[in-house]
Design a protein around this motif. Structure first.
Motif, mmCIF file in Angstrom:
data_model
loop_
_atom_site.group_PDB
_atom_site.id
_atom_site.type_symbol
_atom_site.label_atom_id
_atom_site.label_comp_id
_atom_site.label_asym_id
_atom_site.label_seq_id
_atom_site.Cartn_x
_atom_site.Cartn_y
_atom_site.Cartn_z
ATOM 1 N N ASP A 1 5.347 -8.516 -7.787
ATOM 2 C CA ASP A 1 3.975 -8.776 -8.225
ATOM 3 C C ASP A 1 2.990 -8.249 -7.187
ATOM 4 O OD1 ASP A 1 1.613 -9.690 -9.274
ATOM 5 O OD2 ASP A 1 2.146 -11.813 -9.221
ATOM 6 N N HIS A 2 2.206 -7.243 -7.560
ATOM 7 C CA HIS A 2 1.288 -6.608 -6.618
ATOM 8 C C HIS A 2 -0.038 -7.347 -6.489
ATOM 9 C CE1 HIS A 2 0.127 -5.107 -10.591
ATOM 10 N NE2 HIS A 2 -1.084 -5.041 -10.098
ATOM 11 N N ARG A 3 -0.325 -8.270 -7.391
ATOM 12 C CA ARG A 3 -1.661 -8.883 -7.447
ATOM 13 C C ARG A 3 -2.051 -9.631 -6.171
ATOM 14 N NH1 ARG A 3 -0.916 -11.756 -13.168
ATOM 15 N NH2 ARG A 3 1.090 -12.131 -12.129
ATOM 16 N N PRO A 4 -1.148 -10.390 -5.538
ATOM 17 C CA PRO A 4 -1.559 -11.066 -4.294
ATOM 18 C C PRO A 4 -1.958 -10.090 -3.192
ATOM 19 C CG PRO A 4 0.446 -12.053 -5.170
ATOM 20 C CD PRO A 4 0.211 -10.797 -5.952
ATOM 21 N N PHE A 5 -1.319 -8.945 -3.128
ATOM 22 C CA PHE A 5 -1.632 -7.967 -2.083
ATOM 23 C C PHE A 5 -2.993 -7.319 -2.341
ATOM 24 C CE2 PHE A 5 3.116 -7.576 -2.807
ATOM 25 C CZ PHE A 5 3.426 -8.572 -1.903
ATOM 26 N N LEU B 1 0.826 -1.199 0.000
ATOM 27 C CA LEU B 1 0.000 0.000 0.000
ATOM 28 C C LEU B 1 0.869 1.261 0.000
ATOM 29 C CD1 LEU B 1 -2.800 1.281 0.097
ATOM 30 C CD2 LEU B 1 -2.657 1.196 2.593
ATOM 31 N N ALA B 2 1.921 1.250 0.809
ATOM 32 C CA ALA B 2 2.830 2.400 0.827
ATOM 33 C C ALA B 2 3.475 2.597 -0.545
ATOM 34 C CB ALA B 2 3.889 2.213 1.905
ATOM 35 N N ALA B 3 3.899 1.500 -1.164
ATOM 36 C CA ALA B 3 4.502 1.592 -2.495
ATOM 37 C C ALA B 3 3.496 2.108 -3.517
ATOM 38 C CB ALA B 3 5.028 0.221 -2.913
ATOM 39 N N HIS B 4 2.255 1.635 -3.399
ATOM 40 C CA HIS B 4 1.186 2.053 -4.312
ATOM 41 C C HIS B 4 1.005 3.569 -4.279
ATOM 42 C CE1 HIS B 4 -2.830 1.238 -6.320
ATOM 43 N NE2 HIS B 4 -2.954 2.493 -5.944
ATOM 44 N N VAL C 1 3.141 5.924 -2.962
ATOM 45 C CA VAL C 1 4.367 6.653 -3.306
ATOM 46 C C VAL C 1 4.573 6.662 -4.824
ATOM 47 C CG1 VAL C 1 6.892 6.628 -3.136
ATOM 48 C CG2 VAL C 1 5.495 6.284 -1.088
ATOM 49 N N ALA C 2 4.210 5.561 -5.490
ATOM 50 C CA ALA C 2 4.369 5.489 -6.946
ATOM 51 C C ALA C 2 3.530 6.543 -7.656
ATOM 52 C CB ALA C 2 4.012 4.095 -7.443
ATOM 53 N N HIS C 3 2.448 7.001 -7.011
ATOM 54 C CA HIS C 3 1.623 8.048 -7.620
ATOM 55 C C HIS C 3 2.346 9.392 -7.671
ATOM 56 C CE1 HIS C 3 -1.997 6.019 -8.665
ATOM 57 N NE2 HIS C 3 -2.264 5.622 -7.441
ATOM 58 N N LEU C 4 3.406 9.548 -6.914
ATOM 59 C CA LEU C 4 4.204 10.768 -7.013
ATOM 60 C C LEU C 4 4.964 10.806 -8.336
ATOM 61 C CD1 LEU C 4 5.652 10.796 -3.383
ATOM 62 C CD2 LEU C 4 3.819 12.263 -4.264
ATOM 63 N N VAL C 5 5.161 9.631 -8.929
ATOM 64 C CA VAL C 5 5.848 9.525 -10.220
ATOM 65 C C VAL C 5 4.846 9.552 -11.367
ATOM 66 C CG1 VAL C 5 7.437 8.141 -11.609
ATOM 67 C CG2 VAL C 5 7.680 8.187 -9.115
ATOM 68 N N HIS C 6 3.768 8.777 -11.205
ATOM 69 C CA HIS C 6 2.694 8.727 -12.210
ATOM 70 C C HIS C 6 1.367 8.841 -11.461
ATOM 71 C CE1 HIS C 6 5.373 7.583 -15.480
ATOM 72 N NE2 HIS C 6 5.918 6.686 -14.667
ATOM 73 N N ALA C 7 0.592 9.864 -11.754
ATOM 74 C CA ALA C 7 -0.654 10.109 -11.021
ATOM 75 C C ALA C 7 -1.797 9.206 -11.472
ATOM 76 C CB ALA C 7 -1.077 11.567 -11.178
ATOM 77 N N TRP D 1 2.260 1.063 -13.007
ATOM 78 C CA TRP D 1 2.375 -0.288 -12.425
ATOM 79 C C TRP D 1 3.795 -0.822 -12.539
ATOM 80 C CZ3 TRP D 1 -0.814 -1.558 -8.973
ATOM 81 C CH2 TRP D 1 -2.153 -1.177 -9.050
ATOM 82 N N SER D 2 4.532 -0.339 -13.526
ATOM 83 C CA SER D 2 5.939 -0.731 -13.625
ATOM 84 C C SER D 2 6.735 -0.194 -12.431
ATOM 85 C CB SER D 2 6.530 -0.196 -14.935
ATOM 86 O OG SER D 2 7.904 -0.523 -15.033
ATOM 87 N N VAL D 3 6.409 1.019 -11.997
ATOM 88 C CA VAL D 3 7.064 1.583 -10.814
ATOM 89 C C VAL D 3 6.718 0.755 -9.575
ATOM 90 C CG1 VAL D 3 7.233 3.589 -9.298
ATOM 91 C CG2 VAL D 3 7.145 3.903 -11.770
ATOM 92 N N VAL D 4 5.435 0.408 -9.416
ATOM 93 C CA VAL D 4 5.016 -0.409 -8.270
ATOM 94 C C VAL D 4 5.745 -1.743 -8.287
ATOM 95 C CG1 VAL D 4 3.076 -1.580 -7.166
ATOM 96 C CG2 VAL D 4 2.755 0.706 -8.145
ATOM 97 N N HIS D 5 5.830 -2.364 -9.467
ATOM 98 C CA HIS D 5 6.503 -3.662 -9.576
ATOM 99 C C HIS D 5 7.967 -3.544 -9.170
ATOM 100 C CE1 HIS D 5 8.405 -7.193 -11.460
ATOM 101 N NE2 HIS D 5 7.220 -7.770 -11.313
#
Length: 237
Positions: free
Chosen positions: A217-221, A190-193, A195-201, A208-212
């Motif tokens: 793999d974010h899908r299980p979370f 969730l924190a990564a999700h 924070v990644a919006h600071l790069v791509h809104a 999703w490449s930033v999150v990865h």
């Protein structure tokens, strides 16, 4: 037949479905709003709400089962067991007047608190909010450093449907305190999700490449939050 954003429709199996337009959605989907006790059909545009209604009709049985299985709210009280970072944690009355404390004994994690009734519940909730702030702040700072981002302002709330939100223009991130009940890996995602919006809104492939790159793999979370979210929202109600 035309449909509008926010419109509620009755389900054949009982209950209601609310139509919702989310321009960031890439496909039609359904989620269960455990707090409102209704299904939500999400479409990327208002002109596709008809497709969302057709999808709902095809999934009526599944929706009805999920609505019937949703958990009723239960006040925080001694004897109850809740999750704290994914671990079943007992609530116990200390018999004193002090604040709630997270500790452990031979049977596992336990939160002991003073107070009775609503006072007990308030103290336990205050502890959970502090734990959420401390844990999410720490993970947020890790991901900020990884992406070489400047600090952000973090706030903790009790949001109705979103576990977190990011406002890049004023560099602020808000989290739901309830996510502190999720396993540590989900908290980290969730924190990564956010924070990644600071790069791509948006929720583009680049986002999703930033999150990865931060958590793999974010899908299980995301699946964990979809499955257990209603139970987390029921705690303390």
């Amino acid at each position: 037949m035309s449909y509008r954003n926010g419109q509620r429709l009755p389900l054949d199996g009982g209950g209601t479905v609310r139509l919702s337009v989310n321009p960031r959605a890439r496909r039609i989907s359904i989620r269960i709003d455990g707090r409102a006790g209704e299904a939500v059909a999400i479409a990327p545009s208002e002109r596709r709400l008809g497709d969302a209604v057709a999808f709902v009709r095809a999934k009526t049985g599944w929706i009805t089962e999920r609505l019937e299985a949703r958990l009723e709210g239960q006040p925080l009280s001694p004897g109850q067991t809740i999750l704290v970072q994914g671990q079943p944690t007992r609530l116990e009355a200390s018999g004193k007047t002090g604040a709630a404390r997270l500790t452990a004994d031979a049977e596992g994690p336990v939160i002991r608190s003073g107070g009775e009734g609503e006072a007990f519940a308030r103290r336990v909730e205050a502890l959970l909010k502090r734990l959420a702030r401390d844990t999410l702040t720490a993970r947020t700072e890790v991901h900020l450093r990884t992406l070489k981002q400047k600090p952000v302002r973090i706030s903790i709330a009790d949001t109705r449907s979103r576990w977190g939100s990011c406002s890049p223009h004023n560099r602020s991130i808000r989290y739901s305190w309830r996510v502190v009940m999720a396993p540590p890996a989900v908290l980290d995602y969730l924190a990564a999700h956010e924070v990644a919006h600071l790069v791509h809104a948006d929720h583009s492939p680049a986002y999703w490449s930033v999150v990865h790159g931060l958590v793999g793999d974010h899908r299980p979370f995301r699946a964990w939050l979809r499955e257990h979210g209603p139970a987390l929202h029921a705690v303390g109600r």
